[in-house]
Motif scaffolding. Structure first.
Motif: not given
Length: 415
Positions: A264-272
């Protein structure tokens, strides 16, 4: 010391390389690599050679084959001691033998002892491995094929057991006697937005709906003068994905290679989030008791504890953000503060504090930290500037339990 890779003789001379063919298969965030390198013994005498191949630490070799004058030899995993013993026995009997192992001095280098190569003998070495690919800050998936003839590794002089050693190639680039071909197939349900490389590529062929598959190869005539880098940009790189690998039918169903596996690959988009770098009240408590005059260790000319602490404190002072607040206390049997209360951090107040730190001595007697600590905690808080306390001490603090109790009482509000 300059080191390098490839097929080398026992005296560290390179064996003639004729061609390199690489097949690359990328599924989501994992790459499967099959590299075949063709060599020929152009000398008049037999050669005992070894093969050195660099790769990333997150790679795993799962197959190694050698084709010697039409005869195929397949490597198998064995106990290290038994593998060395069988290799030596084969060599002494005049047989071709191969031994692939991790280099002792560099975890990302693999070495394979290749036995006796007769004059004119041709050898094709095929190495297969898998590796997890890293993501760059801009969201690009990065694959690197190392230029194995280039000097890449600089090991220390203590690395006497390493197999790596090579001279820089002296042949002009246009006269290199070998060729490189590489074909890459990329598959991902995330969709492929674009593919970039530091080397010329042939046209990119996209297949599947929403460009979920692509095939690309190096442009014809490429010279392996540098690492080949591929940057793959997925359209939905932040979406979770699952890659499933079915087990090998010839292996036992409950074994590692026989059972199916999933990644499982998860690369979250966490806003700066803009951090409040100018916030904070930083208070430093410096132990100036008599024991701080002692050297750090028993070695000759060892630095005094007070001097080491002062160096660290000056480094921290020069690293504080403009606009915060700070103060410094020296403590022993009594205590002294640089300022009556914390002051705003400016170039002027920082320079003034640094000069005072340089004059600090271990001249305040015992190690009584409780009184200055209570004074720091009970100062009126500065709105918007949470308190952080740093303590420099060599220990033997008086009233240890009361100090711990005081810190614990204020731990919810201060760091």
């Amino acid at each position: 010391m300059v080191r390098a890779s490839g097929l080398l003789t026992g005296v560290k001379d390179p064996v003639a390389l004729k061609s390199i063919a690489v097949t690359l298969s990328i599924n989501d965030f994992v790459a499967g690599v099959s590299a075949t390198l063709n060599y020929e013994n152009e000398e008049k005498d037999p050669l005992e050679a070894f093969f050195v191949f660099p790769m990333d630490e997150d790679s795993a070799v799962y197959s190694f084959e050698a084709l010697v004058d039409g005869k195929k030899i397949v490597a198998e995993l064995q106990d290290k001691y038994q593998a060395h013993k069988r290799y030596e026995e084969a060599l002494s009997g005049g047989y071709q033998a191969y031994l692939l192992e991790e280099d002792k001095c560099s975890r990302d280098v693999f070495r394979c002892n290749v036995g006796n190569m007769q004059p004119g003998s041709k050898v094709a070495l095929t190495l297969k491995y898998v590796q997890e690919l890293p993501l760059e800050d801009d969201g690009a998936l990065r694959y690197v094929l190392p230029a194995i003839l280039n000097p890449r590794y600089h090991l220390s002089e203590q690395s006497v057991d390493s197999s790596l050693d090579l001279k820089t190639p002296i042949v002009p680039l246009e006269d290199l006697p070998y060729t490189l071909s590489m074909v890459a197939t990329i598959n991902s349900q995330l969709g492929i937005r674009t593919i970039q490389s530091n080397c010329p590529l042939s046209s990119i062929d996209y297949t599947g709906e929403d460009k979920t598959s692509a095939q690309v190869s190096l442009a014809e005539g490429h010279k392996f003068d540098r690492d080949v880098e591929l940057l793959i940009f997925y359209r939905k790189v932040h979406s979770p994905s699952v890659a499933v690998e079915m087990g090998m039918p010839e292996r036992e169903a409950d074994s590692l290679m026989g059972a199916p596996s999933a990644m499982v690959s998860f690369y979250p988009d966490i806003p700066e989030v803009e951090t409040a770098t100018k916030c904070g009240e930083f208070v430093f408590l410096m132990d100036r008791s008599g024991s701080m005059k002692s050297p750090i260790s028993g070695q000759n000319r060892s630095q005094l504890r007070i001097d080491a602490a002062k160096e660290t404190l000056i480094l921290l002072l020069k690293s504080l953000p403009m606009g915060c607040y700070f103060n410094i206390y020296g403590f022993g049997s009594t205590h002294e503060a640089f300022f009556p209360k914390s002051v705003q951090y400016t170039q002027e107040t920082m320079e003034k504090a640094v000069e005072k730190v340089k004059l600090m001595q271990a001249d305040l007697g015992g190690t009584e930290i409780l009184t200055p600590l209570r004074k720091v905690f009970r100062q009126p808080p500065i709105p918007g500037h949470p308190l952080q306390v740093f303590v420099f001490t060599d220990g033997e603090v008086v009233e240890t339990f009361n100090v711990i109790r005081e810190v614990k009482f204020h731990s919810k509000r201060h760091r």
